[in-house]
Design a protein around this motif. Structure first.
Motif, mmCIF file in Angstrom:
data_model
loop_
_atom_site.group_PDB
_atom_site.id
_atom_site.type_symbol
_atom_site.label_atom_id
_atom_site.label_comp_id
_atom_site.label_asym_id
_atom_site.label_seq_id
_atom_site.Cartn_x
_atom_site.Cartn_y
_atom_site.Cartn_z
ATOM 1 N N SER A 1 -3.716 15.950 4.622
ATOM 2 C CA SER A 1 -2.398 16.339 4.106
ATOM 3 C C SER A 1 -1.917 15.295 3.115
ATOM 4 O O SER A 1 -2.036 14.090 3.369
ATOM 5 C CB SER A 1 -1.374 16.431 5.235
ATOM 6 O OG SER A 1 -1.687 17.497 6.090
ATOM 7 N N HIS A 2 -1.335 15.762 2.011
ATOM 8 C CA HIS A 2 -0.658 14.843 1.106
ATOM 9 C C HIS A 2 0.681 14.484 1.726
ATOM 10 O O HIS A 2 1.468 15.361 2.075
ATOM 11 C CB HIS A 2 -0.448 15.494 -0.263
ATOM 12 C CG HIS A 2 -1.723 15.568 -1.063
ATOM 13 N ND1 HIS A 2 -2.115 16.689 -1.749
ATOM 14 C CD2 HIS A 2 -2.695 14.650 -1.267
ATOM 15 C CE1 HIS A 2 -3.282 16.453 -2.344
ATOM 16 N NE2 HIS A 2 -3.655 15.224 -2.060
ATOM 17 N N THR A 3 0.929 13.195 1.861
ATOM 18 C CA THR A 3 2.150 12.753 2.533
ATOM 19 C C THR A 3 3.216 12.384 1.512
ATOM 20 O O THR A 3 2.924 12.194 0.335
ATOM 21 C CB THR A 3 1.855 11.495 3.370
ATOM 22 O OG1 THR A 3 1.358 10.486 2.495
ATOM 23 C CG2 THR A 3 0.849 11.774 4.466
ATOM 24 N N VAL A 4 4.445 12.237 2.015
ATOM 25 C CA VAL A 4 5.493 11.590 1.237
ATOM 26 C C VAL A 4 5.008 10.162 0.976
ATOM 27 O O VAL A 4 4.472 9.510 1.868
ATOM 28 C CB VAL A 4 6.820 11.613 2.031
ATOM 29 C CG1 VAL A 4 7.828 10.644 1.458
ATOM 30 C CG2 VAL A 4 7.364 13.032 2.055
ATOM 31 N N MET B 1 0.854 -1.193 0.000
ATOM 32 C CA MET B 1 0.000 0.000 0.000
ATOM 33 C C MET B 1 0.891 1.244 0.000
ATOM 34 O O MET B 1 1.837 1.333 0.782
ATOM 35 C CB MET B 1 -0.880 0.004 1.254
ATOM 36 C CG MET B 1 -1.728 -1.249 1.395
ATOM 37 S SD MET B 1 -2.736 -1.249 2.893
ATOM 38 C CE MET B 1 -1.518 -1.626 4.143
ATOM 39 N N LYS B 2 0.552 2.186 -0.856
ATOM 40 C CA LYS B 2 1.321 3.433 -0.903
ATOM 41 C C LYS B 2 0.507 4.529 -0.217
ATOM 42 O O LYS B 2 -0.594 4.874 -0.670
ATOM 43 C CB LYS B 2 1.603 3.801 -2.359
ATOM 44 C CG LYS B 2 2.507 5.016 -2.498
ATOM 45 C CD LYS B 2 2.542 5.519 -3.914
ATOM 46 C CE LYS B 2 3.602 4.803 -4.732
ATOM 47 N NZ LYS B 2 3.693 5.399 -6.088
ATOM 48 N N LEU B 3 1.056 5.055 0.879
ATOM 49 C CA LEU B 3 0.338 6.101 1.620
ATOM 50 C C LEU B 3 0.401 7.417 0.842
ATOM 51 O O LEU B 3 1.493 7.844 0.452
ATOM 52 C CB LEU B 3 0.996 6.294 2.987
ATOM 53 C CG LEU B 3 0.346 7.341 3.888
ATOM 54 C CD1 LEU B 3 -0.997 6.859 4.409
ATOM 55 C CD2 LEU B 3 1.270 7.696 5.056
ATOM 56 N N VAL B 4 -0.754 8.051 0.614
ATOM 57 C CA VAL B 4 -0.735 9.312 -0.138
ATOM 58 C C VAL B 4 -1.399 10.476 0.601
ATOM 59 O O VAL B 4 -1.157 11.641 0.275
ATOM 60 C CB VAL B 4 -1.380 9.170 -1.537
ATOM 61 C CG1 VAL B 4 -0.531 8.267 -2.427
ATOM 62 C CG2 VAL B 4 -2.817 8.667 -1.457
ATOM 63 N N GLU B 5 -2.219 10.158 1.582
ATOM 64 C CA GLU B 5 -2.943 11.254 2.257
ATOM 65 C C GLU B 5 -3.293 10.820 3.664
ATOM 66 O O GLU B 5 -3.570 9.644 3.921
ATOM 67 C CB GLU B 5 -4.229 11.579 1.477
ATOM 68 C CG GLU B 5 -5.084 12.701 2.044
ATOM 69 C CD GLU B 5 -6.294 12.242 2.838
ATOM 70 O OE1 GLU B 5 -6.734 12.979 3.731
ATOM 71 O OE2 GLU B 5 -6.803 11.142 2.597
ATOM 72 N N TRP C 1 5.062 15.077 5.669
ATOM 73 C CA TRP C 1 4.294 15.920 4.776
ATOM 74 C C TRP C 1 5.078 16.070 3.469
ATOM 75 O O TRP C 1 6.287 16.299 3.514
ATOM 76 C CB TRP C 1 4.140 17.285 5.430
ATOM 77 C CG TRP C 1 2.913 18.025 5.058
ATOM 78 C CD1 TRP C 1 1.820 17.569 4.391
ATOM 79 C CD2 TRP C 1 2.652 19.399 5.366
ATOM 80 N NE1 TRP C 1 0.886 18.567 4.277
ATOM 81 C CE2 TRP C 1 1.375 19.694 4.857
ATOM 82 C CE3 TRP C 1 3.373 20.402 6.019
ATOM 83 C CZ2 TRP C 1 0.800 20.958 4.983
ATOM 84 C CZ3 TRP C 1 2.798 21.650 6.146
ATOM 85 C CH2 TRP C 1 1.520 21.931 5.639
ATOM 86 N N ASN C 2 4.421 15.963 2.327
ATOM 87 C CA ASN C 2 5.090 16.221 1.054
ATOM 88 C C ASN C 2 5.097 17.727 0.827
ATOM 89 O O ASN C 2 4.091 18.320 0.462
ATOM 90 C CB ASN C 2 4.375 15.505 -0.093
ATOM 91 C CG ASN C 2 5.094 15.710 -1.410
ATOM 92 O OD1 ASN C 2 5.877 16.655 -1.566
ATOM 93 N ND2 ASN C 2 4.838 14.837 -2.363
#
Ligand SMILES: *[C@@H]1O[C@H](CO)[C@@H](O)[C@H](O)[C@H]1NC(C)=O
Ligand SMILES: *[C@@H]1O[C@H](CO)[C@@H](O)[C@H](O)[C@H]1NC(C)=O
Ligand SMILES: *[C@@H]1O[C@H](CO)[C@@H](O)[C@H](O)[C@H]1NC(C)=O
Ligand SMILES: *[C@@H]1O[C@H](CO)[C@@H](O)[C@H](O)[C@H]1NC(C)=O
Ligand SMILES: *[C@@H]1O[C@H](CO)[C@@H](O)[C@H](O)[C@H]1NC(C)=O
Length: 558
Positions: free
Chosen positions: A250-253, A242-246, A336-337
Motif C-alpha cells: 500500500s502507498h502510505t501517507v 526517512m520518508k515512509l512511502v509504501e 493509507w494514502n
C-alpha cells in the motif's frame, strides 16, 4: 561458497506456453530458474551451512511489474524436502502455488517444480522464503518487488536508485541443529545477533564493503524487510530522516521518521535524500523489546565522500514502559494514502471498508505450553501439525475426513487453562464473508501474524483486552491494507477483510519457532458454486502425495 551454477535468475519474455493453464493471457511473463543448494555463509562472521538460491544469500530478487506472470522453476539440490512461499502475493484463485505444506506436496531432493503465479493488481515490497522444516534459519529468502505499471501514477518522484535490505535476528547454529532442538521439545532460545543483507558489523570495524553507495543530493528508495526468526528490530540512519512511502503493498501517507520499528515478516519502503556532508554514515539495526539489545551496523557511503562514519550512533526509541507506547503510536501514524493510485486505476479510497457490516468475528489467542514434555505453541488451544497429505489436495479430492477435522480452532478461545491439543488445524470460512479478526496476546513477547491469500485492513492496536465497544476506536477510514500485524504483550490488534479469494490459506505466526511448533492454521475458503470464476482447477502436472497420490486427477470447477 557452495556450488555456484551458471544460471543467473534470467528472465525472458517468451510467447505463451500452453502449460501455463492458470496464467492470464496477455500479461507478460518473467521466467526464473533457481538452483537451491547448501553453501558456506557467515552472516555474523561465523561460517555455517547456509541455503543459497543460485549461489546467493540473500537469494536473487524477483523484480516484477503489476500483473506480470511469474514462472519459477525450482531445483531442490539440498537433502531435504523444500517449498517456497511468496508472502503477501495474493495468488488470486490460486492457493495451489502458495508454497505452504498445507497446499502443496514438497519438492523432494533432486527434483524440480515450476511455480506459476500472477502478481495481479498488486504493487509493493514482499519476501519469498522456504516454509519447510526450519529452513529460513539458514537462508533461502529474498525480495519480491512489484512495480506500478506504466501510466499508473506513483505518488512520489522516481528515486535515483532502489536498494533492497533484508535484515533481522540470526542464529549461528543453522536450521538442522535448531530443528533438532525444537523436535526435542525445547526452545531455540535467543538469537546470536543481527544480520543486514547477510553481513554484520560493529562500530569501528575495519572498512567493510558499503551496504549502499549514494550520490550527494539524490533520493533513494530503500525497501526494508525483517526476515528474522523472532525479534522486532528498529532501523535508522545517522544524520538522515526517512520518508515512509509504501508498506506491504500500500502507498502510505508520506510521514517522515527518524527510526522505524519493523516486526518479523514485515516490509516497507522509505525514501532517503542524501543531503549531508559527503562521508560515511551508519545504517543501524537493533533489537527491540528484548532483554539484551543486539545491534549491527552497515555503511552508507557517499560517492567521493571523505571520512569514516561517526562512532556515535543515533539512539533507539525510548524503552520506558518497554518502548511499547512509542511503537503503538508509530503504528497509528501509518495511514493509507487515499488519493494515491494503487495497482489499478480506480482510486483506493473508493473502497469503503468501514461501511461494510461485519459478518463474523474471530478472536485468536496465542499461547505457549509444554505438552507431554515438549514445548508447543497454539492458537485458541490448538497446536497445528502438518501431515503427509496437503489439506488443499485432501479437500479437493474429497478425502478431507481422512486427513483433518474442520474447525478445531473455535471463533473464540475457551476461558481458563486447558491442555493444548496437537492436531492438523483447518478452519472453515464462508466465501465472501466480511470478517473481523481480533488477535489477543496475553504472553510477554511481541507477536506478528500473517495471512496468506489476502491483504487486510489493520484497523487497531491497543493495550488491554478487546471488547465490542473497542470498535469505536477502529480506524475505519484510512487504515493501511497489508498482510501482517504485530500484537504487543497484553494487547490486542484488529484487522478486517473480505474472504473473497477461494483456496486454502495459511494464517501463521511469523516467528518461525512458533509456527514450526504449531502456532498456525489454515482457512479453507470454498466457493459453493465450484466455479472457475472463483478458483482454478488442480494445475496440470501438479505433484500428488499422501492419500491422494494415486487418485485420478479431476477438474472440479467448471
Ligand atoms: C526492475 O524493473 C523495473 C520496472 O520494469 C525496471 O525499471 C528496473 O530497471 C528493474 N531493475 C532491475 C534491477 O532489473
Ligand atoms: C523440471 O525442469 C525441466 C527442465 O527445465 C522442465 O522441463 C520440467 O518441466 C521441470 N519439471 C517440473 C515439474 O517443473
Ligand atoms: C498522496 O498521494 C498523492 C497523489 O500522488 C500525493 O500528491 C500526495 O502528496 C500524497 N499524500 C500524502 C499525505 O502523502
Ligand atoms: C448493515 O446492517 C444494518 C443493521 O442491520 C442495516 O440496516 C444495513 O442496511 C446494513 N448495511 C449494509 C451495507 O448491508
Ligand atoms: C463450511 O461451512 C459452510 C457454511 O457454514 C458449510 O455449508 C459447509 O458444509 C462447511 N464445510 C465443511 C467441510 O465443514
Amino acid at each position: 561458497m557452495g556450488s555456484i551454477r551458471r544460471t543467473p535468475p534470467s528472465f525472458v519474455a517468451l510467447p505463451l506456453l500452453c502449460l501455463l493453464a492458470v496464467a492470464n493471457a496477455g500479461d507478460p511473463y518473467l521466467f526464473f530458474e533457481w538452483h537451491v543448494t547448501y553453501g558456506t555463509i557467515s552472516p555474523l562472521g561465523v561460517p555455517q551451512q547456509g541455503i543459497l538460491v543460485n549461489g546467493q544469500f540473500p537469494g536473487p530478487e524477483i523484480n516484477s511489474t503489476s500483473n506480470n506472470n511469474i514462472v519459477v522453476n525450482v531445483f531442490n539440490e539440498i537433502d531435504e524436502p523444500l517449498l517456497f512461499t511468496w508472502a503477501g502475493i495474493q495468488q488470486r484463485k490460486n492457493s495451489w502455488q502458495d508454497g505452504t505444506p498445507g497446499t502443496m506436496c514438497p519438492i523432494l531432493p533432486g527434483q524440480n517444480y515450476t511455480y506459476q503465479f500472477q502478481v495481479k493488481d498488486q504493487i509493493g515490497s514482499y519476501i519469498y522464503f522456504p516454509t519447510t522444516a526450519l529452513h529460513r534459519a539458514s537462508g533461502g529468502m529474498g525480495m519480491i518487488k512489484v512495480h506500478s505499471r506504466e501510466l499508473i501514477p506513483v505518488p512520489f518522484d522516481n528515486p535515483t536508485e532502489e536498494h533492497s535490505i533484508l535484515l533481522g535476528d540470526w542464529y549461528n547454529k543453522g536450521h538442522k541443529t535448531l530443528k533438532r532442538i525444537l523436535d526435542s521439545g525445547r526452545s531455540i532460545g535467543k538469537p546470536d545477533g543481527i544480520q543486514i543483507n547477510g553481513k554484520s558489523a560493529k562500530v569501528g570495524d575495519a572498512a567493510v564493503e558499503p551496504l549502499v553507495t549514494v550520490e550527494a543530493g539524490k533520493t533513494y528508495r530503500l525497501r526494508v524487510c525483517n526476515v528474522g526468526m523472532k525479534l522486532t528490530v528498529n532501523f535508522r540512519i545517522q544524520g538522515h530522516a526517512m520518508k515512509l512511502v509504501e508498506m506491504e503493498g500500500s502507498h502510505t501517507v508520506q510521514n517522515v521518521y527518524d527510526s522505524m520499528d519493523i516486526h518479523v515478516g514485515q516490509c516497507m519502503s522509505v525514501l532517503v535524500t542524501f543531503d549531508q556532508t559527503p562521508k560515511d554514515y551508519y545504517f543501524v539495526t537493533s533489537s527491540r523489546f528484548f532483554k539484551q539489545v543486539l545491534t549491527s551496523v552497515a555503511t552508507i557511503r557517499y560517492v567521493n565522500g571523505n571520512g569514516p562514519a561517526s562512532p556515535e550512533l543515533p539512539p533507539p526509541p525510548p524503552e520506558n514502559s518497554g518502548g511499547i507506547a512509542w511503537s503503538i503510536n508509530q503504528f497509528r501514524s501509518f495511514r493509507w494514502n487515499l488519493t494515491a493510485s494503487a495497482a489499478r486505476p480506480n482510486p483506493q479510497g473508493s473502497y469503503h471498508y468501514g461501511q461494510i457490516n461485519i459478518t463474523r468475528t474471530i478472536k485468536l489467542s496465542n499461547s505457549r505450553q509444554v505438552v507431554d514434555g515438549k514445548l508447543r505453541f497454539a492458537v485458541n488451544g490448538i497446536s497445528h501439525v502438518d501431515g503427509q497429505t496437503p489439506f488443499k489436495l485432501a479437500e479437493y479430492f474429497g478425502k478431507a475426513k481422512q486427513v483433518f477435522k474442520y474447525d478445531l480452532v473455535k471463533d473464540e478461545a475457551e476461558q481458563g487453562d486447558h491442555k493444548v491439543v496437537v492436531a492438523p488445524s483447518v478452519k472453515n470460512a464462508t466465501f465472501r464473508n466480511f470478517v473481523e479478526i481480533i488477535f489477543e496476546n496475553k504472553e510477554k513477547s511481541v507477536q506478528t501474524w500473517h495471512l496468506d491469500g489476502y491483504s487486510f485492513f489493520a484497523v487497531a492496536i491497543e493495550a488491554g483486552t478487546w471488547t465490542p465497544e473497542k470498535r469505536k476506536n477502529y480506524n475505519l477510514l484510512d487504515a493501511v491494507s497489508r498482510h501482517t500485524i504485530q500484537v504487543y504483550p497484553n494487547s490486542w490488534a484488529a484487522v478486517m477483510t473480505t474472504l473473497d479469494n477461494a483456496g486454502m490459506w495459511n494464517l501463521r505466526s511469523e516467528m518461525r519457532e512458533r509456527a514450526y511448533l504449531g502456532q498456525q492454521f489454515y482457512f479453507s475458503v470454498v466457493s459453493p458454486e465450484l466455479s472457475l470464476r472463483d478458483e482454478y482447477n488442480l494445475p496440470v502436472g501438479q505433484e500428488l502425495c499422501g492419500v491422494v497420490k494415486d487418485l485420478p486427477r479431476l477438474a472440479l470447477y467448471t
